[in-house]
Scaffold this motif. Sequence first.
Motif, PDB file in Angstrom:
ATOM      1  N   TYR A  22      -1.020  13.536  -6.851  1.00 51.13           N
ATOM      2  CA  TYR A  22      -1.727  14.323  -5.838  1.00 51.13           C
ATOM      3  C   TYR A  22      -1.485  15.810  -6.046  1.00 51.13           C
ATOM      4  CZ  TYR A  22      -2.322   9.890  -3.420  1.00 51.13           C
ATOM      5  OH  TYR A  22      -2.664   8.598  -3.104  1.00 51.13           O
ATOM      6  N   LEU A  29      -3.309  13.808  -0.245  1.00 49.78           N
ATOM      7  CA  LEU A  29      -2.696  12.698   0.496  1.00 49.78           C
ATOM      8  C   LEU A  29      -2.450  13.141   1.933  1.00 49.78           C
ATOM      9  CD1 LEU A  29      -1.334   9.892   0.675  1.00 49.78           C
ATOM     10  CD2 LEU A  29       0.791  11.005  -0.056  1.00 49.78           C
ATOM     11  N   ILE A  69       1.337   4.153  -2.952  1.00 53.06           N
ATOM     12  CA  ILE A  69       1.132   5.592  -2.711  1.00 53.06           C
ATOM     13  C   ILE A  69       2.360   6.381  -3.167  1.00 53.06           C
ATOM     14  CG2 ILE A  69       0.970   7.349  -0.892  1.00 53.06           C
ATOM     15  CD1 ILE A  69      -1.694   6.066  -1.342  1.00 53.06           C
ATOM     16  N   ILE A  81      -2.785   7.440   4.653  1.00 50.55           N
ATOM     17  CA  ILE A  81      -1.851   6.325   4.761  1.00 50.55           C
ATOM     18  C   ILE A  81      -1.162   6.362   6.124  1.00 50.55           C
ATOM     19  CG2 ILE A  81      -0.022   7.663   3.583  1.00 50.55           C
ATOM     20  CD1 ILE A  81      -0.488   3.861   3.330  1.00 50.55           C
ATOM     21  N   THR A 107       0.834  -1.209   0.000  1.00 47.22           N
ATOM     22  CA  THR A 107       0.000   0.000   0.000  1.00 47.22           C
ATOM     23  C   THR A 107       0.863   1.251   0.000  1.00 47.22           C
ATOM     24  OG1 THR A 107      -1.728  -1.167   1.237  1.00 47.22           O
ATOM     25  CG2 THR A 107      -1.830   1.237   1.208  1.00 47.22           C
ATOM     26  N   ASP A 151      -6.637  10.282   0.079  1.00 49.14           N
ATOM     27  CA  ASP A 151      -6.022   9.021   0.495  1.00 49.14           C
ATOM     28  C   ASP A 151      -5.311   9.254   1.825  1.00 49.14           C
ATOM     29  OD1 ASP A 151      -6.843   7.530  -1.669  1.00 49.14           O
ATOM     30  OD2 ASP A 151      -5.031   7.946  -2.843  1.00 49.14           O
TER      31      ASP A 151
END
Length: 265
Positions: free
Chosen positions: A62, A136, A55, A161, A51, A159
Amino acid sequence: MNRPLPLSNKKVLVPRGADHAKSFSRLIEKHGGIPVEIPLISFRPVGMDETLQHILAKINSYDWIVFTSNVTVDTFLSFCQEGSYAKLPKIAAIGDRTGLFLKERGFNTDFIPSKYVAEVFAEEFLAHINNGCRVLIPKGNLAREHIANMLRKQGHTVDEIVVYETYLPEESKMKLNEMLLKRELDILMFTSPSTVNHFIEAVGEKELKELANRCVVACIGPVTEKRLNSLGIEVHASPGQYTVEDMVNSTIDYLESIDKTDKME
């Protein structure tokens, strides 16, 4: 006769580890206090997984990246260095200190809110950015989702993370219990809801309440104050600006107001 310093001989809980406690402790000492460094919160990076690799591989897709703390910056950039990702999207930071931390590492900050709290950040950031942005947000495992949720409601793609985990060091439990047995704390300072929760994990909710009844309690931010209030703990100092320096100054103001009241009586 010299006037005693406002925190003279008071033992103050500094809930940060060695890497983050120096400036905090120096501030306490400057006002005559005795800092007691017991890290109630420590951080460790997550492992590099698919993952995170995905990213990082699409970082240029982004429009913005949002950093909520120095720890987030440090941890995320360590992953970027591993993958040699030199260029980042536009950068938003919650707080001048995080902006300065980024600048020291060669990155300019494009947006900083007027107050360093998620609710204000979300409101002001939404007014600042274009429609349909891709954002992000690197974060810790216990971070709130308020910013991401507000941005999504307004049609932005977000997103999140997790780049680090928050934990309570085992040695802190022993040191804290030792200090409590000796009744060697006068002022409790909490920098986040996690520090409150980890304090309870170390000594128990009942013990925290009993200690708070004997001590001055200070904190940073309305979320931390709300967590303390939910436990039935009175917060004596909670500044409008969410920095350690403002928390210390707010504590001094409280102590001086108590001193004036005592003299009047």
